[in-house]
Design a protein around this motif. Structure first.
Motif, PDB file in Angstrom:
ATOM      1  N   LEU A 102       0.824  -1.213   0.000  1.00  0.00           N
ATOM      2  CA  LEU A 102       0.000   0.000   0.000  1.00  0.00           C
ATOM      3  C   LEU A 102       0.856   1.260   0.000  1.00  0.00           C
ATOM      4  O   LEU A 102       0.494   2.262  -0.637  1.00  0.00           O
ATOM      5  CB  LEU A 102      -0.949  -0.006   1.201  1.00  0.00           C
ATOM      6  N   LEU A 103       1.978   1.228   0.681  1.00  0.00           N
ATOM      7  CA  LEU A 103       2.885   2.380   0.671  1.00  0.00           C
ATOM      8  C   LEU A 103       3.474   2.600  -0.719  1.00  0.00           C
ATOM      9  O   LEU A 103       3.620   3.746  -1.171  1.00  0.00           O
ATOM     10  CB  LEU A 103       3.992   2.192   1.709  1.00  0.00           C
ATOM     11  N   ARG A 104       3.815   1.508  -1.395  1.00  0.00           N
ATOM     12  CA  ARG A 104       4.304   1.640  -2.774  1.00  0.00           C
ATOM     13  C   ARG A 104       3.210   2.214  -3.672  1.00  0.00           C
ATOM     14  O   ARG A 104       3.483   3.018  -4.568  1.00  0.00           O
ATOM     15  CB  ARG A 104       4.760   0.278  -3.311  1.00  0.00           C
ATOM     16  N   MET A 105       1.981   1.800  -3.422  1.00  0.00           N
ATOM     17  CA  MET A 105       0.856   2.284  -4.225  1.00  0.00           C
ATOM     18  C   MET A 105       0.647   3.785  -4.033  1.00  0.00           C
ATOM     19  O   MET A 105       0.541   4.534  -5.019  1.00  0.00           O
ATOM     20  CB  MET A 105      -0.410   1.530  -3.839  1.00  0.00           C
ATOM     21  N   THR A 106       0.584   4.260  -2.785  1.00  0.00           N
ATOM     22  CA  THR A 106       0.355   5.692  -2.559  1.00  0.00           C
ATOM     23  C   THR A 106       1.532   6.520  -3.080  1.00  0.00           C
ATOM     24  O   THR A 106       1.332   7.626  -3.590  1.00  0.00           O
ATOM     25  CB  THR A 106       0.122   6.004  -1.066  1.00  0.00           C
ATOM     26  N   GLU A 107       2.723   5.987  -2.970  1.00  0.00           N
ATOM     27  CA  GLU A 107       3.886   6.711  -3.522  1.00  0.00           C
ATOM     28  C   GLU A 107       3.777   6.832  -5.034  1.00  0.00           C
ATOM     29  O   GLU A 107       4.041   7.900  -5.610  1.00  0.00           O
ATOM     30  CB  GLU A 107       5.185   6.000  -3.135  1.00  0.00           C
ATOM     31  N   SER A 108       3.364   5.736  -5.694  1.00  0.00           N
ATOM     32  CA  SER A 108       3.233   5.782  -7.159  1.00  0.00           C
ATOM     33  C   SER A 108       2.100   6.725  -7.564  1.00  0.00           C
ATOM     34  O   SER A 108       2.203   7.423  -8.581  1.00  0.00           O
ATOM     35  CB  SER A 108       2.980   4.377  -7.716  1.00  0.00           C
ATOM     36  N   TRP A 109       1.029   6.775  -6.762  1.00  0.00           N
ATOM     37  CA  TRP A 109      -0.056   7.713  -7.051  1.00  0.00           C
ATOM     38  C   TRP A 109       0.417   9.152  -6.918  1.00  0.00           C
ATOM     39  O   TRP A 109       0.093  10.002  -7.740  1.00  0.00           O
ATOM     40  CB  TRP A 109      -1.237   7.463  -6.101  1.00  0.00           C
ATOM     41  N   PHE A 110       1.194   9.411  -5.882  1.00  0.00           N
ATOM     42  CA  PHE A 110       1.698  10.769  -5.657  1.00  0.00           C
ATOM     43  C   PHE A 110       2.583  11.212  -6.820  1.00  0.00           C
ATOM     44  O   PHE A 110       2.439  12.331  -7.326  1.00  0.00           O
ATOM     45  CB  PHE A 110       2.477  10.822  -4.342  1.00  0.00           C
TER      46      PHE A 110
END
Length: 357
Positions: free
Chosen positions: A233-241
């Motif tokens: 999930l942290l990788r996901m939010t970072e990629s979204w940002f």
């Protein structure tokens, strides 16, 4: 319409509402059933309990309301979907809507809206209905059972109509406010990443109202509670940002320095949303002057701004990773800021000069 009946809407007791579901109260409701005030009251009564809903359903009042969803009057249709959305806020209301096939009917209307030149009048309300349904129910189940909902939200967000973009952005923010909803959006992969880039562009360049809605949606999409911060999930939010802009941190920092309090606070809320995530803390630390900006009280001109900055500092200080990533010096400055409170003003000492007038 009877004045007493109209005034009873938000202030009726459960006993009064039940009495309206029986003669002669029902006679009044049936007599005036095609007015917007009565529609509101029917939904309010139906929301009290399953028994109240059954009273209204058995009288035909609910079916009349639902029938207007498919009527020729698009303005009445837009009003009715708001009422049905209110009914869906209760478990017994949702159960009724599902059992009667009304949710399927609303989904089919969205499908048919493609060929309706007047769909702009009611489509936003229909999308909001499913957005609210996803929040109180299960985002994954709603989006899987009614794929036209997600597809239409994406189409609206990708359009050039500011009204449709605004509703779509709001809905994406609502969907992405939960981890389950985030995972649903993540399934769209590159299409959602491209959409995030458009949202980032709108946050910078759109009219103020839409910019604020974009900032609020981004905050909802990026926030992760500490107990749900898995590596995936942290990788996901970072990629979204990083999808929001080529330099997303600087994008929101530039918005936060503009002389518009609402935009300023909206950008601060984006920083607050990501403040407890290690990848974001590293970005902040490596951005020249960013930490100094956080602890600089002079850039917050009003109460709302001071409160928003304080929430950002609080989110950073309460993070388990902040001391290690920011280092002791910056961490202690943030702790001092937190302890001093949002409205602290440093005392300026004055020294008397001998012989001065």
């Amino acid at each position: 319409m009877d004045e007493a009946l109209y005034k009873s809407n938000k202030h009726t007791t459960t006993k009064q509402q039940h009495s309206l579901c029986q003669p002669p109260g029902f006679l009044s409701l049936i007599k005036w059933k095609n007015t917007s005030e009565t529609r509101f009251l029917i939904v309010e009564i139906s929301s009290v309990s399953a028994d109240s809903l059954n009273y209204c359903a058995n009288s035909g009042l609910i079916s009349d309301l639902i029938g207007e969803l498919t009527g020729d009057d698009v303005l009445v249709r837009a009003t009715c979907i708001e009422m049905v959305t209110s009914l869906a806020h209760t478990p017994h209301g949702r159960q009724y809507l599902a059992q009667q096939g009304i949710i399927d009917k609303i989904s089919n209307i969205i499908i048919g809206a493609e060929s309706d030149p007047f769909s702009g009048f009611y489509l936003p309300g229909f999308i909001k209905f499913f957005g609210n349904l996803a929040v109180v129910d299960s985002p994954q189940q709603i989006c899987e059972r009614y794929p036209v909902f997600v597809e239409k939200v994406f189409e609206m967000a990708e359009s050039h109509d500011p009204t449709m973009i605004g509703v779509a952005v709001d809905t994406l923010g609502i969907l992405g406010s939960s981890v389950e909803g985030k995972q649903v959006l993540q399934k769209a992969r590159s299409r959602f990443q491209n959409l995030l880039n458009k949202i980032g562009h709108q946050a910078k360049n759109a009219p103020t109202e839409l910019r604020l809605r974009c900032l609020d949606a981004v905050s909802s999409l990026l926030y992760l509670p500490p107990e749900q911060q898995t590596e995936d999930l942290l990788r996901m939010t970072e990629s979204w940002f990083t999808s929001l802009s080529s330099q997303p941190l600087e994008l929101f920092r530039s918005i936060s320095t503009q002389p518009f309090p609402d935009l300023h606070c909206g950008a601060l809320r984006v920083f607050t949303a990501i403040a407890n995530q290690a990848w974001a803390q590293k970005l902040m630390l490596n951005s020249p002057g960013f930490v100094e900006y956080i602890v600089d009280r002079s850039v917050e001109p009003d109460k709302a701004s001071k409160d928003a900055k304080y929430e950002l500092v609080k989110a950073l200080v309460n993070s388990k990773t902040i001391a290690e990533i920011f280092g002791n010096q910056y961490y202690l400055r943030l702790r001092a800021y937190l302890n001093e409170g949002p409205y602290y003003v440093k005392a300026v000492s004055t020294t008397a000069v001998e012989g001065a007038e």
